[in-house]
Design an enzyme around this catalytic site. Structure first.
Site, short mmCIF file in Angstrom:
data_model
loop_
_atom_site.label_atom_id
_atom_site.label_comp_id
_atom_site.label_asym_id
_atom_site.label_seq_id
_atom_site.Cartn_x
_atom_site.Cartn_y
_atom_site.Cartn_z
N THR A 121 0.39 4.23 -2.62
CA THR A 121 0.14 5.66 -2.31
C THR A 121 1.17 6.55 -2.98
O THR A 121 0.88 7.67 -3.36
CB THR A 121 0.10 5.93 -0.79
OG1 THR A 121 1.35 5.56 -0.20
CG2 THR A 121 -1.04 5.19 -0.11
N LEU B 70 0.84 -1.20 0.00
CA LEU B 70 0.00 0.00 0.00
C LEU B 70 0.87 1.25 0.00
O LEU B 70 0.52 2.27 -0.59
CB LEU B 70 -0.94 0.01 1.21
CG LEU B 70 -1.90 1.20 1.20
CD1 LEU B 70 -2.92 1.10 0.08
CD2 LEU B 70 -2.61 1.35 2.53
N TYR B 71 2.04 1.16 0.65
CA TYR B 71 2.98 2.29 0.63
C TYR B 71 3.29 2.66 -0.83
O TYR B 71 3.17 3.81 -1.25
CB TYR B 71 4.27 1.92 1.37
CG TYR B 71 5.39 2.91 1.17
CD1 TYR B 71 5.32 4.18 1.72
CD2 TYR B 71 6.51 2.59 0.40
CE1 TYR B 71 6.34 5.10 1.52
CE2 TYR B 71 7.54 3.49 0.20
CZ TYR B 71 7.45 4.75 0.77
OH TYR B 71 8.45 5.66 0.57
N ALA B 72 3.68 1.62 -1.61
CA ALA B 72 4.01 1.84 -3.02
C ALA B 72 2.80 2.41 -3.77
O ALA B 72 2.94 3.33 -4.59
CB ALA B 72 4.46 0.54 -3.65
#
Ligand SMILES: O=C(O)[C@H]1O[C@H](OP(=O)(O)OP(=O)(O)OC[C@H]2O[C@@H](n3ccc(=O)[nH]c3=O)[C@H](O)[C@@H]2O)[C@H](O)[C@@H](O)[C@H]1O
Length: 453
Positions: free
Chosen positions: A255, A251-253
């Site tokens: 965002t 999810l980091y990637a």
């Protein structure tokens, strides 16, 4: 017959007792009125203080922010307004060289933010920091970085990206020429524990910043931190800006990738000049304790075992570890070559620059090798626990092609992992005051080292 009791003594005693009671109650009265007086004085002082440093308390936006990233009312009151506060803000943001920039650095108390702020200030640019000092990792490290910046006359406003009125106020006080936007919820694996914090900072916070920037007069040029993680499951090597980035593994990637698309939108509609920098696993002094090289160092020194990941098909996991000084040069190069935004009054007046660059080291190193370098520097054997990489958003491999950044602003990484880790370990043992078996050259006095930027 018994003689009547002698009451004269009793009467005297009662008189005496009643006298004592009167004296005590007067004392009590005096004490409580003193207390009341002091409490009133304290309240009056607090009110005077709040009015002097007047700034509207939390906006609705920041109320909705994740508790982790919420601006604290008191800090808003302390830092968010009033003549004294504006003076600090202006002083910090004013360039000291001809044609210098005035840069708003978000995430200034963060790892990359601190190094970039110092480098900008050193060459005469004006720098104002913004940071919410959240507790994703040890806030005392952020406070120590803040103290370092403060020694160099860099002021950090304590506030959140989602606090629209605060951002607007900053642009009212300072006509920033540039924003270096580094504030974010970082960390690949933590996204599984706290997904909302990534949405709040990396998406909502970014949009909020862009909304304020597009309305500012003049509009600033914006350079911001994207991530190597946008390459996700890409298998082409080394990673080039032309490769696909539509398969994020965390999810980091996702965002960060969303940030790149949002940047396109604001460039297209409002003429904001936007440059995204894809950082590749940045490390170095004053680094982030949530990153592997940092907590491996801590765990090795404490004799704790460390997990070393291998891929599902039992291959080594590798990263293009990039030293902080190289990243700082890349950030400054991107700022120096950023063209002006073209909009005004919230309207686009012509096409504006939109760029994305890899900032890596061009030389991937397996995690096992990272650990053996640390073992050498710390003069301590690690207790290694080699395991298959959990399904936690990590990718097996990163490798940057930096041709584009070299062509446009001469980006050329020059620090290999051993050299960079030596500098990190030197800082680490000094900062934490550790008298370890770390090799002699890593020992320094307990003084706080200057950053290496
Ligand atoms: O380039 C980025 O865009 C990102 O870089 C960084 O992410 P990563 O490259 O994942 O760094 P980091 O966590 O230090 O793990 C390093 C290596 O150790 C391996 N690793 C990790 C933990 C562990 O217990 N064992 C292990 O082998 C792990 O599998 C990996 O191979 C930033 O944190 C992130 O915010 C973002 O900026």
């Amino acid at each position: 017959m018994a003689s009547p009791p002698d009451t004269s003594k009793t009467i005297k005693l009662e008189r005496y007792n009643s006298y004592i009671r009167r004296v005590n109650s007067t004392k009590l009265l005096n004490a409580s009125s003193k207390l009341l007086f002091r409490a009133t004085l304290l309240i009056a002082l607090i009110l005077v203080f709040l009015f002097t440093f007047n700034y509207p308390p939390l906006s609705d936006n920041s109320q909705h922010a994740h508790p982790h990233t919420r601006t604290n009312f008191l800090t808003s009151a302390f830092y968010g307004g009033g003549a004294a506060w504006e003076k600090l803000v202006r002083h910090s943001a004013t360039p000291r060289r001809p044609n210098g920039m005035s840069v708003l650095v978000t995430g200034a108390a963060g790892f990359v933010g601190t190094h970039c702020s110092l480098a900008l200030k050193k060459r005469g640019d004006g720098v104002l920091g913004l940071d919410n000092f959240n507790s994703y990792y040890d806030p005392s490290l952020k406070r120590a970085r803040q103290a370092l910046l403060s020694k160099h006359q860099i002021f950090i406003v304590e506030g959140d990206l989602n606090d629209g009125p605060l951002l607007t106020k900053l642009f009212d006080v300072v006509p920033f020429t540039h924003i270096l936007h580094l504030a974010a919820q970082a960390g690949v694996r933590y996204a599984m524990q706290n997904p909302q914090s990534y949405v709040a900072s990396n998406i909502a916070g970014f949009v909020n910043l862009l909304e304020v920037a597009k309305s500012a007069n003049p509009q600033p040029a914006i350079v911001w931190a994207s991530s190597s993680s946008v390459y996700g499951l890409n298998t082409e090597n080394p990673f080039s800006e032309l490769h696909r980035t539509d398969q994020p593994a965390s999810l980091y990637a996702a965002t960060k990738k969303a940030g790149e698309e949002i940047a396109h939108t604001y460039n297209h509609i409002y003429g904001l000049s936007l440059t995204g920098l894809r950082f590749f696993t940045v490390y170095g002094p004053w680094g982030r304790p949530d990153m592997a090289y940092f907590f491996f160092t801590k765990d090795i020194l404490q004799g704790k075992s460390i997990d070393i990941y291998r891929t599902q098909d039992d291959k080594e996991v590798a990263r293009d570890f990039t030293y902080i000084d190289d990243i700082v040069k890349g950030c400054l190069g991107a700022l120096d070559t950023a063209e002006k935004s073209t909009g005004s009054g919230g309207k686009k007046r012509g096409p504006a620059q939109l760029r994305v660059y890899n900032l890596g080291n061009t030389s991937p190193v397996p995690v096992g090798k990272l650990v053996s370098i640390l073992e050498g520097l710390l003069n301590t054997k690690a207790k290694k626990h080699v395991i298959k990489m959990p399904r936690n958003g990590d990718v097996p491999y990163t490798h940057a092609n930096v041709t584009l950044a070299y062509r446009d602003f001469g980006y050329k990484p020059s620090t290999d992992l051993s050299t960079g880790l030596r500098k990190f370990v030197k800082w680490y043992v000094s900062y934490y005051g550790i008298h370890s078996r770390a090799k002699k050259e890593n020992h320094t006095t307990n003084e706080q080292p200057e950053d290496s930027a």
